[in-house]
Design a protein around this motif. Structure first.
Motif, mmCIF file in Angstrom:
data_model
loop_
_atom_site.group_PDB
_atom_site.id
_atom_site.type_symbol
_atom_site.label_atom_id
_atom_site.label_comp_id
_atom_site.label_asym_id
_atom_site.label_seq_id
_atom_site.Cartn_x
_atom_site.Cartn_y
_atom_site.Cartn_z
ATOM 1 N N MET A 181 0.839 -1.185 0.000
ATOM 2 C CA MET A 181 0.000 0.000 0.000
ATOM 3 C C MET A 181 0.879 1.241 0.000
ATOM 4 S SD MET A 181 -3.016 1.032 2.699
ATOM 5 C CE MET A 181 -1.886 1.555 3.984
ATOM 6 N N PHE A 182 0.386 2.313 -0.576
ATOM 7 C CA PHE A 182 1.114 3.588 -0.580
ATOM 8 C C PHE A 182 1.443 3.994 0.860
ATOM 9 C CE2 PHE A 182 1.164 8.310 -0.908
ATOM 10 C CZ PHE A 182 2.243 8.416 -1.766
ATOM 11 N N MET A 183 2.636 4.509 1.047
ATOM 12 C CA MET A 183 3.245 4.892 2.324
ATOM 13 C C MET A 183 3.914 3.719 3.031
ATOM 14 S SD MET A 183 0.953 7.930 4.013
ATOM 15 C CE MET A 183 -0.334 6.864 4.600
ATOM 16 N N THR A 184 3.679 2.495 2.571
ATOM 17 C CA THR A 184 4.453 1.353 3.084
ATOM 18 C C THR A 184 5.191 0.679 1.928
ATOM 19 O OG1 THR A 184 2.600 -0.189 2.809
ATOM 20 C CG2 THR A 184 2.767 0.964 4.913
ATOM 21 N N HIS A 185 5.433 1.423 0.856
ATOM 22 C CA HIS A 185 5.936 0.852 -0.389
ATOM 23 C C HIS A 185 7.422 1.130 -0.623
ATOM 24 C CE1 HIS A 185 5.391 5.070 -1.453
ATOM 25 N NE2 HIS A 185 6.163 4.865 -2.499
ATOM 26 N N LEU A 186 8.098 1.777 0.309
ATOM 27 C CA LEU A 186 9.452 2.252 0.012
ATOM 28 C C LEU A 186 10.449 1.121 -0.221
ATOM 29 C CD1 LEU A 186 9.699 5.249 2.500
ATOM 30 C CD2 LEU A 186 9.146 5.277 0.075
#
Length: 426
Positions: A181-186
């Motif tokens: 999910m976006f914001m946990t994708h780094l």
């Protein structure tokens, strides 16, 4: 499962005979496809095979076959790849939550070894640590909740309904990070950039689907309180899909660009799953299959460009249409599939996901428009930068025949599954 284990052992011993290995893989895929047509459910004490698990297991076998076609050093990584595929097959067919969690985490070890041992980039150790730490730290709350469940730890019987919102978010956090999910994708762009071709293909095709599969199995336990969270996840996924699409416009590394586009496509999968209707589930499953094949093919095309010129900087490639018309043709096909152009299952999957979003809330039509525009913009810009503009007189280097065969094998299922959509109704 014993037959499946013996089949993989047989595949390992066939590593010096690629024709027999391909034949065996095709036979395993064909058998699973026939089971899907009859909607067969096979139960055991700890394992099951329903349509959802068989779909993803068939995609796993297909990816194993495509990686064997695409790479030149498959004999060096055959044991790691076979271990990854075997663990994934067990994960997708597990009934017991504990078994699923063990396989969910165990697959990280050979994946990390594949990135560290076969990767050629200088920061591959850092990328492996990113992958490991993000996933393990996010999944520890899941393990604690599974252990504390006082009932039979099975996916089949709805013997557990979580009523406390403070238990639901830790339960699904591991799958949101794995999706990602976006914001946990780094961790994802880092892992893709540093991984070898085989690592990127297996990561894009299968490992991201573990998150979606886990959500499909665990979300029924959270339905009573999920209405407090799905608005939050819907908002993040819609904004994230748009933001990562726009971020792709400024990317110079081709591998990083495709990795960020994977985040945008997996955001659509989350939107389909959290809409909580059968149309969204079918769209999410189709999107996982479509993304697994198309993203894997794009990584193969990037590797082909890197094999020729030892660079992935998009600014270095101009006018490839005059030099490599056959490869630009494949770039065009998979760019069109990436923006969900018909006729492909990507088109059907996006239509179903958008229908489920509109059924959930009509105001999401605005974000649907922005999401579609952002994905189309970066795909068109990447293709135009590669194929047109001024030719720098690069020397013409032909692509290996295995690459063309693998691209054709990636492309074929995306088209021929269109007439048989009913097998994906769950």
């Amino acid at each position: 499962m014993m037959k499946m284990s013996l089949s993989f052992i047989f595949l390992i011993y066939l590593k010096n005979n690629p024709l027999l290995m391909m034949f065996t893989s095709f036979m395993m895929i064909f058998i699973m496809f026939k089971l899907m047509l009859f909607k067969t459910i096979i139960f055991d004490n700890n394992f099951l095979m329903d349509n959802i698990s068989m779909t993803l297991m068939m995609l796993t076998l297909m990816s194993f076959l495509l990686i064997s076609l695409s790479t030149n050093n498959f004999s060096e990584i055959i044991y790691l790849m076979s271990l990854i595929i075997f663990i994934l097959m067990l994960a997708f067919s597990s009934i017991n939550m504990i078994y699923f969690y063990i396989m969910f985490e165990l697959v990280l070890i050979p994946t990390m070894m594949l990135i560290m041992m076969s990767g050629k980039q200088p920061e591959r150790l850092q990328a492996s640590i990113y992958l490991l730490m993000y996933t393990i730290l996010a999944s520890l709350p899941l393990l604690m909740i599974i252990i504390l469940i006082p009932f039979d730890k099975s996916f089949i019987l709805p013997n557990l309904i979580l009523y406390k919102i403070k238990l639901i978010l830790p339960l699904i956090l591991a799958f949101l990070v794995k999706s990602p999910m976006f914001m946990t994708h780094l961790w994802l762009p880092k892992a893709h950039v540093e991984a070898p071709l085989e690592g990127s293909m297996i990561l894009a095709a299968i490992l991201l689907k573990l998150g979606g599969y886990g959500l499909i199995r665990f979300l029924p336990f959270c339905l009573m309180k999920m209405n407090l969270l799905n608005s939050f996840i819907f908002s993040i996924s819609m904004v994230g899909a748009t933001a990562t699409g726009l971020n792709c416009v400024r990317q110079k590394d081709l591998k990083s660009l495709i990795a960020y586009s994977s985040v945008a496509h997996m955001a659509l999968v989350l939107l389909g799953l959290f809409s909580f209707n059968s149309i969204g589930l079918m769209g999410a499953m189709l999107m996982m299959i479509a993304h697994g094949l198309s993203s894997s093919a794009l990584f193969l095309l990037v590797n082909d460009v890197y094999y020729k010129y030892h660079s992935r900087n998009i600014m270095c490639f101009k006018g490839m249409l005059a030099i490599f018309p056959n490869m630009v043709f494949w770039w065009f096909l998979f760019m069109a599939i990436n923006v969900s152009a018909p006729p492909s299952i990507n088109t059907i999957s996006e239509i179903l996901i958008m229908m489920s979003m509109i059924m959930w809330e009509k105001s999401t039509m605005i974000m649907i428009f922005f999401m579609s525009i952002s994905v189309t913009i970066f795909s068109m810009m990447m293709f135009l930068n590669l194929s047109h503009n001024k030719n720098k007189n690069f020397p013409s280097i032909s692509s290996p025949h295995k690459t063309l065969l693998s691209l054709f094998t990636h492309f074929t299922p995306l088209i021929i599954l269109i007439p048989k959509m009913e097998i994906f109704f769950y």
